[in-house]
Design a protein around this motif. Structure first.
Motif, PDB file in Angstrom:
ATOM      1  N   ALA A  39    -110.618 129.970  11.826  1.00  0.00           N
ATOM      2  CA  ALA A  39    -110.651 129.295  10.772  1.00  0.00           C
ATOM      3  C   ALA A  39    -111.754 128.186  11.041  1.00  0.00           C
ATOM      4  N   VAL A  40    -111.901 127.556  12.251  1.00  0.00           N
ATOM      5  CA  VAL A  40    -113.061 126.768  12.377  1.00  0.00           C
ATOM      6  C   VAL A  40    -114.417 127.613  12.014  1.00  0.00           C
ATOM      7  N   ARG A  41    -114.384 128.935  12.500  1.00  0.00           N
ATOM      8  CA  ARG A  41    -115.543 129.490  11.824  1.00  0.00           C
ATOM      9  C   ARG A  41    -116.027 129.757  10.488  1.00  0.00           C
ATOM     10  N   ALA A  42    -114.843 129.852   9.883  1.00  0.00           N
ATOM     11  CA  ALA A  42    -114.892 130.103   8.530  1.00  0.00           C
ATOM     12  C   ALA A  42    -115.326 129.010   7.712  1.00  0.00           C
ATOM     13  N   ALA A  43    -114.988 127.724   8.226  1.00  0.00           N
ATOM     14  CA  ALA A  43    -115.212 126.594   7.637  1.00  0.00           C
ATOM     15  C   ALA A  43    -117.026 126.386   7.669  1.00  0.00           C
ATOM     16  N   ALA A  44    -117.272 126.609   9.054  1.00  0.00           N
ATOM     17  CA  ALA A  44    -118.716 126.188   9.327  1.00  0.00           C
ATOM     18  C   ALA A  44    -119.590 127.226   8.720  1.00  0.00           C
ATOM     19  N   PHE A  45    -119.146 128.516   8.373  1.00  0.00           N
ATOM     20  CA  PHE A  45    -119.794 129.590   7.810  1.00  0.00           C
ATOM     21  C   PHE A  45    -119.146 129.709   6.370  1.00  0.00           C
ATOM     22  N   HIS A  46    -118.883 128.984   5.669  1.00  0.00           N
ATOM     23  CA  HIS A  46    -118.306 129.145   4.215  1.00  0.00           C
ATOM     24  C   HIS A  46    -119.452 129.962   3.536  1.00  0.00           C
ATOM     25  N   GLN A  47    -118.681 130.836   2.697  1.00  0.00           N
ATOM     26  CA  GLN A  47    -119.452 131.800   2.002  1.00  0.00           C
ATOM     27  C   GLN A  47    -120.455 131.084   0.883  1.00  0.00           C
ATOM     28  N   THR A  48    -120.070 129.938   0.396  1.00  0.00           N
ATOM     29  CA  THR A  48    -120.753 128.857  -0.299  1.00  0.00           C
ATOM     30  C   THR A  48    -121.252 127.869   0.559  1.00  0.00           C
ATOM     31  N   PRO A  49    -122.740 128.220   0.723  1.00  0.00           N
ATOM     32  CA  PRO A  49    -123.343 127.289   1.767  1.00  0.00           C
ATOM     33  C   PRO A  49    -123.252 125.660   1.637  1.00  0.00           C
ATOM     34  N   GLY A  50    -123.141 125.196   0.265  1.00  0.00           N
ATOM     35  CA  GLY A  50    -122.987 123.797   0.082  1.00  0.00           C
ATOM     36  C   GLY A  50    -121.696 123.532   0.439  1.00  0.00           C
ATOM     37  N   SER A  51    -120.642 123.910   0.758  1.00  0.00           N
ATOM     38  CA  SER A  51    -119.191 123.762   1.139  1.00  0.00           C
ATOM     39  C   SER A  51    -119.119 123.772   2.812  1.00  0.00           C
ATOM     40  N   ARG A  52    -120.318 124.067   3.314  1.00  0.00           N
ATOM     41  CA  ARG A  52    -119.969 124.428   4.905  1.00  0.00           C
ATOM     42  C   ARG A  52    -119.843 122.792   5.535  1.00  0.00           C
ATOM     43  N   ILE A  53    -119.144 122.892   6.432  1.00  0.00           N
ATOM     44  CA  ILE A  53    -119.091 121.621   7.244  1.00  0.00           C
ATOM     45  C   ILE A  53    -119.452 122.170   8.792  1.00  0.00           C
ATOM     46  N   THR A  54    -119.844 120.946   9.458  1.00  0.00           N
ATOM     47  CA  THR A  54    -120.085 121.574  10.926  1.00  0.00           C
ATOM     48  C   THR A  54    -118.839 122.096  11.603  1.00  0.00           C
ATOM     49  N   ALA A  55    -119.232 122.774  12.636  1.00  0.00           N
ATOM     50  CA  ALA A  55    -118.093 123.253  13.512  1.00  0.00           C
ATOM     51  C   ALA A  55    -117.546 122.041  14.114  1.00  0.00           C
ATOM     52  N   ARG A  56    -118.030 120.966  14.573  1.00  0.00           N
ATOM     53  CA  ARG A  56    -117.402 119.822  15.166  1.00  0.00           C
ATOM     54  C   ARG A  56    -116.333 119.415  14.233  1.00  0.00           C
ATOM     55  N   ALA A  57    -116.775 119.087  12.904  1.00  0.00           N
ATOM     56  CA  ALA A  57    -115.843 118.609  12.087  1.00  0.00           C
ATOM     57  C   ALA A  57    -114.827 119.418  11.527  1.00  0.00           C
ATOM     58  N   ALA A  58    -115.067 120.824  11.682  1.00  0.00           N
ATOM     59  CA  ALA A  58    -113.871 121.922  11.352  1.00  0.00           C
ATOM     60  C   ALA A  58    -112.968 121.720  12.499  1.00  0.00           C
ATOM     61  N   PHE A  59    -113.590 121.918  13.825  1.00  0.00           N
ATOM     62  CA  PHE A  59    -112.587 121.632  14.997  1.00  0.00           C
ATOM     63  C   PHE A  59    -111.798 120.475  14.990  1.00  0.00           C
ATOM     64  N   SER A  60    -112.262 119.425  14.485  1.00  0.00           N
ATOM     65  CA  SER A  60    -111.479 118.117  14.277  1.00  0.00           C
ATOM     66  C   SER A  60    -110.467 118.292  13.385  1.00  0.00           C
TER      67      SER A  60
END
Length: 556
Positions: free
Chosen positions: A442-463
């Motif tokens: 899930a952390v990976r999926a948020a950091a590499f969202h298929q829509t680049p503008g919706s991505r967050i950093t891995a650190r934010a996703a981990f948090s």
């Protein structure tokens, strides 16, 4: 790795050293000391030398990473356990393959047993048609069969199961040939789960908790309700979690009734899967505009379904304010989001807005939100409980979202960056068994969202998958420990996970490119490289309040 642990009854002080400890205040920490259920100290190897003699247990991490344990903020434990131990149809490529698996599974069951399966997704099948009741009858030898679609908002049932739910064929959502959604689905699911014995139910709940512990998850938010699993299932799970070691279980009861009932059942909030609408895959998520493939439903005006109206939602929110019970709602489509934010505004006009904000209202899934909706959610302090793997599974230009909505609308789904920019608390989970338990995925999926503008950093996703899960619980809710913060710091609860991981890197601030840096001058704790294609970290130990609930240390 080696561990010289004493028996659990004697172990009070544990020193983990010679690794890496994820801690924002001590980015280069290599050791951690716990005393009982509390983190007592974090620091370097020189400091660890001073604590060796006082420790009952010393664990050489051999370079492993220690992090706060993950929180999965949306699960269904019994369904997860049934998927883990039963008929998992994820990845099936055709109706025929589903029928073959049903036949093989049913062959080992008694004639009066129910076949329970989940995970089929017809989107990319050759004929995009699920099995019929008649086909299930033949495959299962006449047994009762319940096979839920991957989103668990529709299912197919055999004739024997339909006979056990005689009102289903006349209920809303019966689509013929054993295919059910909406109220018909709820009736069929209740009949199917009613054939699960209390002993079997407890066994599969244990399986779900054990799997979560194996994946470094220290807490689960169970989303129950009368149309999902029933009161006995909900209270039985909470009792099991109170009696047996394992990840925490915090229960949310999704029923539009007196919100105090959730607390009376042992839950922490009235919500979770309190349905405003359905799901995109089953075309039951409520949309402002029709589905792009609505013609396939035979209804060109089809825009999904709603289960409550705005006034009902506002009344429930006001009741939650008066009872001081946290509410939450299953909400996916943009029209359903309109209903939620409209209800928040109505409720704020009826009660003090600050009291409403203090409830920590939860929006589960919240997949379709434009800029106006995001701002309104932020105004009321709504927590978004989201599932990043949804985008990995169904996003992108050729995914299910694009098929249902068209590419332009699909590209706006799961806007994690927009939520974060608005200051909205994100809490990540799996909605298991809709997607599998797996927090690093899930952390990976948020950091590499298929829509680049919706991505967050891995650190934010981990948090979002650690601290966010604790912030999503209303402060002061019954049974929620104040010292559980989702961070490892002296004085906090010793709820952590140990990982075998590769190099620890720092993601650059530009989350659109998800680049990584090994520059130590960053001065922030690193995370494993989560670039797609690389192996995800492997859990070696999970501890809840200092007690190991999963442990591979010393066993290779």
């Amino acid at each position: 790795m080696t561990s010289d642990a004493l028996p659990a009854s004697e172990t009070r002080t544990t020193l983990l050293r010679n690794g890496a400890v994820y801690n924002p205040a001590e980015p280069y920490a290599t050791a951690l000391l716990t005393v009982g259920d509390t983190v007592a100290w974090i620091g370097s190897e020189d400091g660890a030398d001073l604590h060796v003699d006082a420790a009952d247990t010393v664990i050489d991490l051999e370079g492993a990473l220690v992090t706060p344990a993950f929180v999965d903020a949306h699960v269904h434990a019994t369904s997860t356990g049934l998927a883990l131990t039963g008929l998992d149809l994820a990845g099936t490529v055709s109706r025929e393959q589903v029928l073959d698996r049903v036949a093989a599974f049913a062959a080992h069951l008694p004639a009066d047993a129910v076949v329970l399966g989940t995970g089929w997704d017809e989107t990319h099948w050759p004929d995009q048609a699920p099995p019929t009741a008649e086909q299930l009858d033949r495959a299962a030898g006449g047994r009762a069969v319940y096979l839920s679609r991957v989103d668990v908002h529709s299912a197919v049932a055999s004739s024997a199961l339909l006979a056990a739910a005689p009102d289903a064929q006349g209920a809303a959502g019966y689509r013929g040939a054993g295919l059910v959604a909406q109220a018909a689905h709820h009736l069929v699911r209740t009949a199917a789960y009613g054939q699960v014995s209390p002993e079997q139910r407890a066994d599969v709940q244990r399986a779900a908790r054990a799997r979560a512990a194996e994946l470094g998850v220290g807490a689960l938010h169970e989303c129950g309700g009368p149309d999902i699993s029933g009161e006995d299932d909900f209270t039985g799970l909470l009792e099991l979690a109170a009696d047996e070691p394992g990840p925490y279980i915090f229960g949310y009861w999704g029923e539009l009734t007196d919100p105090v009932k959730a607390l009376e059942l042992g839950g922490v909030g009235a919500g979770g899967d309190l349905f405003i609408d359905g799901a995109l895959g089953s075309r039951t998520a409520a949309l402002r505009d029709p589905y792009a493939d609505a013609a396939e439903t035979g209804d060109p005006e089809h825009g999904g379904v709603t289960y409550v109206d705005g006034e009902e939602l506002a009344g429930f929110l006001a009741a939650c304010v008066e009872a001081e019970v946290q509410p939450g709602f299953h909400v996916i489509g943009d029209y359903a989001m309109d209903l939620l934010v409209g209800a928040l505004e109505l409720a704020a006009a009826a009660v003090d807005e600050n009291r409403l904000r203090a409830l920590t209202v939860r929006a589960e899934h919240a997949e379709m939100a434009d800029a106006v909706t995001v701002a309104r959610l932020a105004r009321f302090g709504v927590v978004v409980s989201a599932q990043p793997v949804f985008d990995q599974a169904w996003g992108g230009p050729s995914g299910m979202y694009a098929k249902r909505l068209g590419a332009e609308r699909a590209a706006t789904l799961n806007p994690f960056a927009a939520y974060g920019a608005a200051g909205i608390v994100l809490a990540f989970g799996s909605d298991s068994p809709v997607t599998a338990l797996g927090p690093w995925a899930a952390v990976r999926a948020a950091a590499f969202h298929q829509t680049p503008g919706s991505r967050i950093t891995a650190r934010a996703a981990f948090s979002a998958h650690t601290r966010g899960g604790w912030r999503a619980l209303r402060p002061g809710a019954p049974g929620v420990p104040e010292d559980e913060q989702g961070v490892l710091t002296p004085g906090a609860a010793a709820t952590y996970a140990v990982w075998r991981a590769g190099d620890l890197l720092v993601q650059t601030p530009d989350s659109r490119v998800a680049a990584w840096s090994t520059d130590e001058r960053a001065g922030v704790p690193g995370l494993p490289d989560l670039t797609p294609g690389l192996e995800l970290p492997q859990c070696l130990r999970t501890a809840v309040r200092g007690q190991a609930v999963f442990d591979r240390l010393g066993r290779g």
